[in-house]
Scaffold this active site. Structure first.
Site, PDB file in Angstrom:
ATOM      1  CD  GLN A 115      -4.326   5.252  32.505  1.00 30.26           C
ATOM      2  OE1 GLN A 115      -4.944   4.136  32.133  1.00 30.26           O
ATOM      3  NE2 GLN A 115      -4.388   6.592  31.814  1.00 30.26           N
ATOM      4  CG  HIS A 172      -2.028  -0.376  31.623  1.00 30.01           C
ATOM      5  ND1 HIS A 172      -2.711   0.514  30.972  1.00 30.01           N
ATOM      6  CD2 HIS A 172      -2.116  -0.374  33.593  1.00 30.01           C
ATOM      7  CE1 HIS A 172      -3.468   0.996  32.243  1.00 30.01           C
ATOM      8  NE2 HIS A 172      -3.272   0.283  33.030  1.00 30.01           N
ATOM      9  CG  ASN A 191      -8.572  14.462  27.802  1.00 33.87           C
ATOM     10  OD1 ASN A 191      -8.829  14.576  26.178  1.00 33.87           O
ATOM     11  ND2 ASN A 191      -8.537  13.715  27.701  1.00 33.87           N
TER      12      ASN A 191
HETATM   13  P1  OAD Z   1      -8.164   6.473  25.757  1.00 28.86           P
HETATM   14  O1  OAD Z   1      -8.199   5.617  24.250  1.00 28.86           O
HETATM   15  O2  OAD Z   1      -9.189   5.552  26.445  1.00 28.86           O
HETATM   16  O3  OAD Z   1      -8.563   7.367  25.983  1.00 28.86           O
HETATM   17  C1  OAD Z   1      -7.388   8.829  25.080  1.00 28.86           C
HETATM   18  C2  OAD Z   1      -7.502   9.861  25.684  1.00 28.86           C
HETATM   19  O4  OAD Z   1      -7.083  11.241  24.357  1.00 28.86           O
HETATM   20  C3  OAD Z   1      -9.645  10.376  25.091  1.00 28.86           C
HETATM   21  O5  OAD Z   1      -9.647  11.004  26.761  1.00 28.86           O
HETATM   22  C4  OAD Z   1      -9.602  11.530  24.576  1.00 28.86           C
HETATM   23  O6  OAD Z   1      -9.958  12.671  24.843  1.00 28.86           O
HETATM   24  C5  OAD Z   1      -7.039  11.897  24.694  1.00 28.86           C
HETATM   25  N1  OAD Z   1      -6.782  12.869  23.755  1.00 28.86           N
HETATM   26  C6  OAD Z   1      -6.952  12.829  22.170  1.00 28.86           C
HETATM   27  N2  OAD Z   1      -6.433  13.332  21.235  1.00 28.86           N
HETATM   28  C7  OAD Z   1      -5.173  14.314  22.414  1.00 28.86           C
HETATM   29  C8  OAD Z   1      -3.928  15.115  22.300  1.00 28.86           C
HETATM   30  N3  OAD Z   1      -3.899  14.881  20.631  1.00 28.86           N
HETATM   31  N4  OAD Z   1      -3.770  14.863  22.606  1.00 28.86           N
HETATM   32  C9  OAD Z   1      -4.181  14.908  24.542  1.00 28.86           C
HETATM   33  N5  OAD Z   1      -5.725  13.832  24.511  1.00 28.86           N
HETATM   34  C10 OAD Z   1      -5.726  13.629  23.548  1.00 28.86           C
HETATM   35  O7  OAD Z   1      -6.855   5.499  25.944  1.00 28.86           O
HETATM   36  P2  OAD Z   1      -6.130   4.970  27.631  1.00 28.86           P
HETATM   37  O8  OAD Z   1      -6.881   6.859  28.765  1.00 28.86           O
HETATM   38  O9  OAD Z   1      -4.518   6.005  27.689  1.00 28.86           O
HETATM   39  O10 OAD Z   1      -4.488  -0.303  28.293  1.00 28.86           O
HETATM   40  O11 OAD Z   1      -6.594   3.611  27.866  1.00 28.86           O
HETATM   41  C11 OAD Z   1      -6.329   3.630  29.258  1.00 28.86           C
HETATM   42  C12 OAD Z   1      -5.770   1.925  29.101  1.00 28.86           C
HETATM   43  O12 OAD Z   1      -6.884   1.045  28.113  1.00 28.86           O
HETATM   44  C13 OAD Z   1      -4.380   1.576  28.334  1.00 28.86           C
HETATM   45  O13 OAD Z   1      -3.293   1.683  28.650  1.00 28.86           O
HETATM   46  C14 OAD Z   1      -4.732   0.823  27.682  1.00 28.86           C
HETATM   47  C15 OAD Z   1      -6.354   0.526  27.377  1.00 28.86           C
HETATM   48  O14 OAD Z   1      -7.015  -1.021  27.260  1.00 28.86           O
HETATM   49  C16 OAD Z   1      -3.578  -1.283  28.164  1.00 28.86           C
HETATM   50  O15 OAD Z   1      -3.606  -1.815  27.204  1.00 28.86           O
HETATM   51  C17 OAD Z   1      -3.129  -2.249  29.352  1.00 28.86           C
END
Ligand code: OAD
Length: 229
Positions: free
Chosen positions: A92, A110, A202
């Site tokens: 993503q 995305h 995660n």
């Molecule tokens: P989020 O910001 O929603 O979630 C990030 C996740 O990473 C959370 O569940 C955290 O717990 C986890 N996290 C934090 N630090 C970490 C680490 N060191 N190792 C592993 N995990 C960790 O991001 P996405 O799920 O990617 O869309 O968001 C999905 C979409 O929402 C994105 O692609 C973006 C956004 O709107 C667009 O920009 C089109």
């Protein structure tokens, strides 16, 4: 204990947490992009139609920030796993860091911060310029970041590629996604239905944690070191 080398076709399904250790902010956690910036002003088609200069300022700021970040050990471990097993990354993320680390098969659900398109003439271009200086296509219309903004549909080819690789994998490893953005969030269900093993990496539980066979609670790099050893 799951090990990548015990499988044949592995899909890494990644989100913003994958790039945290590179210095790229997540979207929803503390310091998250959408905590600081209103997506309705910077990341949707109506905002771009209203004020393309404002939307480009935000995206050029992001180009500068992300362009200064390097792939981290986790991205490198994912790339190196391809020496042992078939690897597809379905991400993503728009940061291009999996490709910088050397992964060949990357499906960007995305879009990409490093690609622009012209909705007037259909042209597309890739560059890593930060800030991007020329904001208009040769045809005279605005370049638009080739990113799936809020309210946009996903690209058909990306979805088809993701569905086919996820449906054919025997191990799906979800890394660093909050699993709240659809349709991406439900893609791991395809692997579940196809009988693959599912692993979530995660530090925090997510709304999709229950579908996984195992959950590793820790950072992407730390958990990938264990998974890929
Ligand atoms: P989020 O910001 O929603 O979630 C990030 C996740 O990473 C959370 O569940 C955290 O717990 C986890 N996290 C934090 N630090 C970490 C680490 N060191 N190792 C592993 N995990 C960790 O991001 P996405 O799920 O990617 O869309 O968001 C999905 C979409 O929402 C994105 O692609 C973006 C956004 O709107 C667009 O920009 C089109």
């Amino acid at each position: 204990m799951i090990r990548v080398s015990d499988y044949e076709r592995v899909v890494f399904f990644t989100g913003a947490g994958m790039s945290v250790e590179s210095g790229v902010p997540t979207y929803r956690g503390p310091g998250g992009v959408w905590k600081e910036y209103d997506y309705e002003a910077y990341a949707c088609q109506p905002a771009f139609d209203r004020d393309p200069t404002n939307v480009w300022e935000f995206h050029n700021y992001r180009r500068g920030l992300v362009g200064a970040c390097a792939a981290n050990r986790g991205h490198q471990l994912v790339a190196a796993a391809a020496e042992q097993v078939s690897v597809t990354v379905v991400t993503q993320n728009i940061d291009g860091l999996h490709q910088l680390a050397g992964t060949q098969e990357v499906i960007e659900l995305h879009g990409s911060l490093w690609r622009v398109r012209c909705d007037a003439c259909g042209a597309r271009e890739e560059d890593r310029e930060a800030p991007k200086a020329v904001l208009r296509c040769a045809c005279g219309a605005w370049w638009r970041p080739d990113i799936v903004w809020f309210g946009d549909a996903l690209d058909d080819a990306s979805i088809a590629g993701a569905v086919s690789s996820i449906g054919a994998c025997d191990l799906l490893v979800s890394i660093g996604t909050s699993a709240v953005v659809y349709p991406a969030a439900q893609l791991p269900l395809i692997a579940r239905e196809a009988g693959a093993k599912l692993l979530e990496i995660n530090p925090e539980p997510t709304p999709m944690s229950a579908i996984y066979d195992e959950c590793m609670r820790g950072t992407a790099t730390e958990m990938l070191e264990a998974l890929c050893r």
